[in-house]
Scaffold this motif. Structure first.
Motif, PDB file in Angstrom:
ATOM      1  N   ARG A   6     -25.841  -2.194 -26.400  1.00  0.00           N
ATOM      2  CA  ARG A   6     -26.328  -2.573 -25.068  1.00  0.00           C
ATOM      3  C   ARG A   6     -25.732  -3.927 -24.665  1.00  0.00           C
ATOM      4  NH1 ARG A   6     -31.464  -1.524 -22.635  1.00  0.00           N
ATOM      5  NH2 ARG A   6     -32.053  -0.592 -24.627  1.00  0.00           N
ATOM      6  N   GLY A   7     -25.165  -3.979 -23.475  1.00  0.00           N
ATOM      7  CA  GLY A   7     -24.630  -5.220 -22.943  1.00  0.00           C
ATOM      8  C   GLY A   7     -23.220  -5.557 -23.394  1.00  0.00           C
ATOM      9  N   GLU A   8     -22.673  -4.783 -24.303  1.00  0.00           N
ATOM     10  CA  GLU A   8     -21.328  -5.068 -24.807  1.00  0.00           C
ATOM     11  C   GLU A   8     -20.290  -4.862 -23.703  1.00  0.00           C
ATOM     12  OE1 GLU A   8     -18.382  -3.771 -28.491  1.00  0.00           O
ATOM     13  OE2 GLU A   8     -20.380  -2.901 -28.351  1.00  0.00           O
ATOM     14  N   LYS A   9     -19.328  -5.749 -23.642  1.00  0.00           N
ATOM     15  CA  LYS A   9     -18.233  -5.627 -22.676  1.00  0.00           C
ATOM     16  C   LYS A   9     -17.378  -4.425 -23.046  1.00  0.00           C
ATOM     17  CE  LYS A   9     -14.332  -8.291 -20.880  1.00  0.00           C
ATOM     18  NZ  LYS A   9     -13.661  -9.591 -20.982  1.00  0.00           N
ATOM     19  N   VAL A  10     -17.043  -3.607 -22.051  1.00  0.00           N
ATOM     20  CA  VAL A  10     -16.260  -2.397 -22.262  1.00  0.00           C
ATOM     21  C   VAL A  10     -15.113  -2.367 -21.254  1.00  0.00           C
ATOM     22  CG1 VAL A  10     -16.324   0.120 -22.299  1.00  0.00           C
ATOM     23  CG2 VAL A  10     -18.344  -1.163 -22.984  1.00  0.00           C
ATOM     24  N   GLN A  11     -13.917  -2.134 -21.733  1.00  0.00           N
ATOM     25  CA  GLN A  11     -12.775  -1.909 -20.849  1.00  0.00           C
ATOM     26  C   GLN A  11     -12.622  -0.396 -20.716  1.00  0.00           C
ATOM     27  OE1 GLN A  11      -8.931  -3.210 -22.284  1.00  0.00           O
ATOM     28  NE2 GLN A  11      -8.092  -3.215 -20.236  1.00  0.00           N
ATOM     29  N   ILE A  12     -12.451   0.077 -19.488  1.00  0.00           N
ATOM     30  CA  ILE A  12     -12.324   1.506 -19.232  1.00  0.00           C
ATOM     31  C   ILE A  12     -10.960   1.772 -18.619  1.00  0.00           C
ATOM     32  CG2 ILE A  12     -13.237   3.463 -17.928  1.00  0.00           C
ATOM     33  CD1 ILE A  12     -15.969   2.036 -18.065  1.00  0.00           C
ATOM     34  N   VAL A  13     -10.251   2.730 -19.198  1.00  0.00           N
ATOM     35  CA  VAL A  13      -8.948   3.151 -18.707  1.00  0.00           C
ATOM     36  C   VAL A  13      -9.102   4.592 -18.237  1.00  0.00           C
ATOM     37  CG1 VAL A  13      -6.525   3.528 -19.310  1.00  0.00           C
ATOM     38  CG2 VAL A  13      -7.802   1.645 -20.378  1.00  0.00           C
ATOM     39  N   ASN A  14      -8.759   4.861 -16.990  1.00  0.00           N
ATOM     40  CA  ASN A  14      -8.849   6.205 -16.438  1.00  0.00           C
ATOM     41  C   ASN A  14      -7.469   6.851 -16.532  1.00  0.00           C
ATOM     42  OD1 ASN A  14      -8.910   8.488 -14.741  1.00  0.00           O
ATOM     43  ND2 ASN A  14     -10.507   7.592 -13.469  1.00  0.00           N
ATOM     44  N   ASN A  15      -7.330   7.849 -17.403  1.00  0.00           N
ATOM     45  CA  ASN A  15      -6.037   8.507 -17.596  1.00  0.00           C
ATOM     46  C   ASN A  15      -5.613   9.340 -16.390  1.00  0.00           C
ATOM     47  OD1 ASN A  15      -5.595   7.441 -20.102  1.00  0.00           O
ATOM     48  ND2 ASN A  15      -6.000   9.311 -21.224  1.00  0.00           N
ATOM     49  N   ASN A  16      -6.549   9.697 -15.522  1.00  0.00           N
ATOM     50  CA  ASN A  16      -6.205  10.542 -14.384  1.00  0.00           C
ATOM     51  C   ASN A  16      -5.590   9.772 -13.222  1.00  0.00           C
ATOM     52  OD1 ASN A  16      -8.480  12.003 -15.909  1.00  0.00           O
ATOM     53  ND2 ASN A  16      -7.534  13.587 -14.657  1.00  0.00           N
ATOM     54  N   ASN A  17      -6.073   8.549 -12.977  1.00  0.00           N
ATOM     55  CA  ASN A  17      -5.575   7.821 -11.800  1.00  0.00           C
ATOM     56  C   ASN A  17      -5.009   6.439 -12.124  1.00  0.00           C
ATOM     57  OD1 ASN A  17      -7.794   6.132 -12.145  1.00  0.00           O
ATOM     58  ND2 ASN A  17      -8.964   7.046 -10.478  1.00  0.00           N
ATOM     59  N   GLY A  18      -5.011   6.039 -13.392  1.00  0.00           N
ATOM     60  CA  GLY A  18      -4.432   4.762 -13.789  1.00  0.00           C
ATOM     61  C   GLY A  18      -5.332   3.552 -13.586  1.00  0.00           C
ATOM     62  N   GLU A  19      -6.542   3.770 -13.075  1.00  0.00           N
ATOM     63  CA  GLU A  19      -7.469   2.645 -12.866  1.00  0.00           C
ATOM     64  C   GLU A  19      -7.877   2.027 -14.199  1.00  0.00           C
ATOM     65  OE1 GLU A  19      -8.614   1.139 -10.228  1.00  0.00           O
ATOM     66  OE2 GLU A  19      -8.287   2.527  -8.576  1.00  0.00           O
ATOM     67  N   ARG A  20      -8.047   0.713 -14.187  1.00  0.00           N
ATOM     68  CA  ARG A  20      -8.576  -0.032 -15.330  1.00  0.00           C
ATOM     69  C   ARG A  20      -9.659  -0.945 -14.806  1.00  0.00           C
ATOM     70  NH1 ARG A  20      -5.391  -0.964 -20.088  1.00  0.00           N
ATOM     71  NH2 ARG A  20      -3.716   0.562 -20.173  1.00  0.00           N
ATOM     72  N   LEU A  21     -10.758  -1.041 -15.550  1.00  0.00           N
ATOM     73  CA  LEU A  21     -11.824  -1.939 -15.147  1.00  0.00           C
ATOM     74  C   LEU A  21     -12.583  -2.406 -16.366  1.00  0.00           C
ATOM     75  CD1 LEU A  21     -15.010  -0.338 -14.747  1.00  0.00           C
ATOM     76  CD2 LEU A  21     -13.259   1.143 -13.770  1.00  0.00           C
ATOM     77  N   GLU A  22     -13.309  -3.489 -16.199  1.00  0.00           N
ATOM     78  CA  GLU A  22     -14.173  -3.996 -17.256  1.00  0.00           C
ATOM     79  C   GLU A  22     -15.599  -3.983 -16.749  1.00  0.00           C
ATOM     80  OE1 GLU A  22     -12.643  -7.805 -18.357  1.00  0.00           O
ATOM     81  OE2 GLU A  22     -11.115  -6.924 -19.634  1.00  0.00           O
ATOM     82  N   THR A  23     -16.512  -3.615 -17.626  1.00  0.00           N
ATOM     83  CA  THR A  23     -17.930  -3.557 -17.285  1.00  0.00           C
ATOM     84  C   THR A  23     -18.722  -3.809 -18.566  1.00  0.00           C
ATOM     85  OG1 THR A  23     -19.614  -2.241 -16.141  1.00  0.00           O
ATOM     86  CG2 THR A  23     -18.069  -1.033 -17.558  1.00  0.00           C
ATOM     87  N   TYR A  24     -19.976  -3.458 -18.572  1.00  0.00           N
ATOM     88  CA  TYR A  24     -20.806  -3.633 -19.756  1.00  0.00           C
ATOM     89  C   TYR A  24     -21.586  -2.355 -20.004  1.00  0.00           C
ATOM     90  CZ  TYR A  24     -24.303  -4.529 -16.187  1.00  0.00           C
ATOM     91  OH  TYR A  24     -25.108  -4.423 -15.087  1.00  0.00           O
ATOM     92  N   ALA A  25     -21.993  -2.156 -21.250  1.00  0.00           N
ATOM     93  CA  ALA A  25     -22.654  -0.920 -21.645  1.00  0.00           C
ATOM     94  C   ALA A  25     -24.146  -0.959 -21.333  1.00  0.00           C
ATOM     95  CB  ALA A  25     -22.453  -0.680 -23.135  1.00  0.00           C
ATOM     96  N   ILE A  26     -24.625   0.144 -20.769  1.00  0.00           N
ATOM     97  CA  ILE A  26     -26.050   0.383 -20.551  1.00  0.00           C
ATOM     98  C   ILE A  26     -26.371   1.687 -21.275  1.00  0.00           C
ATOM     99  CG2 ILE A  26     -27.852   0.878 -18.847  1.00  0.00           C
ATOM    100  CD1 ILE A  26     -26.097  -0.557 -16.781  1.00  0.00           C
ATOM    101  N   PRO A  27     -27.357   1.707 -22.151  1.00  0.00           N
ATOM    102  CA  PRO A  27     -27.649   2.946 -22.885  1.00  0.00           C
ATOM    103  C   PRO A  27     -28.039   4.090 -21.950  1.00  0.00           C
ATOM    104  CG  PRO A  27     -28.827   1.083 -23.843  1.00  0.00           C
ATOM    105  CD  PRO A  27     -28.233   0.608 -22.551  1.00  0.00           C
TER     106      PRO A  27
END
Length: 82
Positions: A6-27
């Motif tokens: 919970r609350g950990e920083k997560v980088q997300i890479v979208n293989n379909n459209n090339g988007e990258r973003l950073e967010t945090y985990a919510i259970p």
């Protein structure tokens, strides 16, 4: 399964459209196999997109030499772990 907390920083890479973003985990619901993006992040993905979630850790050099990351590959038909 990936040991994301919970609350950990997560980088997300979208293989379909090339988007990258950073967010945090919510259970979410346990054992649902679900990854949901909320708020502005939700505009960066569509249902069915293939995502890579990346988390990072600080550790001493000696620990890093033997560290084994968790790699999870859900079943593409139902998002559940085999």
């Amino acid at each position: 399964a990936a040991n994301i907390i919970r609350g950990e920083k997560v980088q997300i890479v979208n293989n379909n459209n090339g988007e990258r973003l950073e967010t945090y985990a919510i259970p979410g619901p346990r054992n649902s196999g679900e990854v949901t993006l909320n708020g502005a992040a939700a505009r960066k993905v569509a249902v069915g997109d293939v995502l890579i979630l990346i988390t990072y850790a600080w550790m001493e050099l000696e620990e890093a030499k033997t560290f084994e990351p968790a790699m999870i590959f859900p079943n593409e038909e139902n998002n559940m772990l085999n």
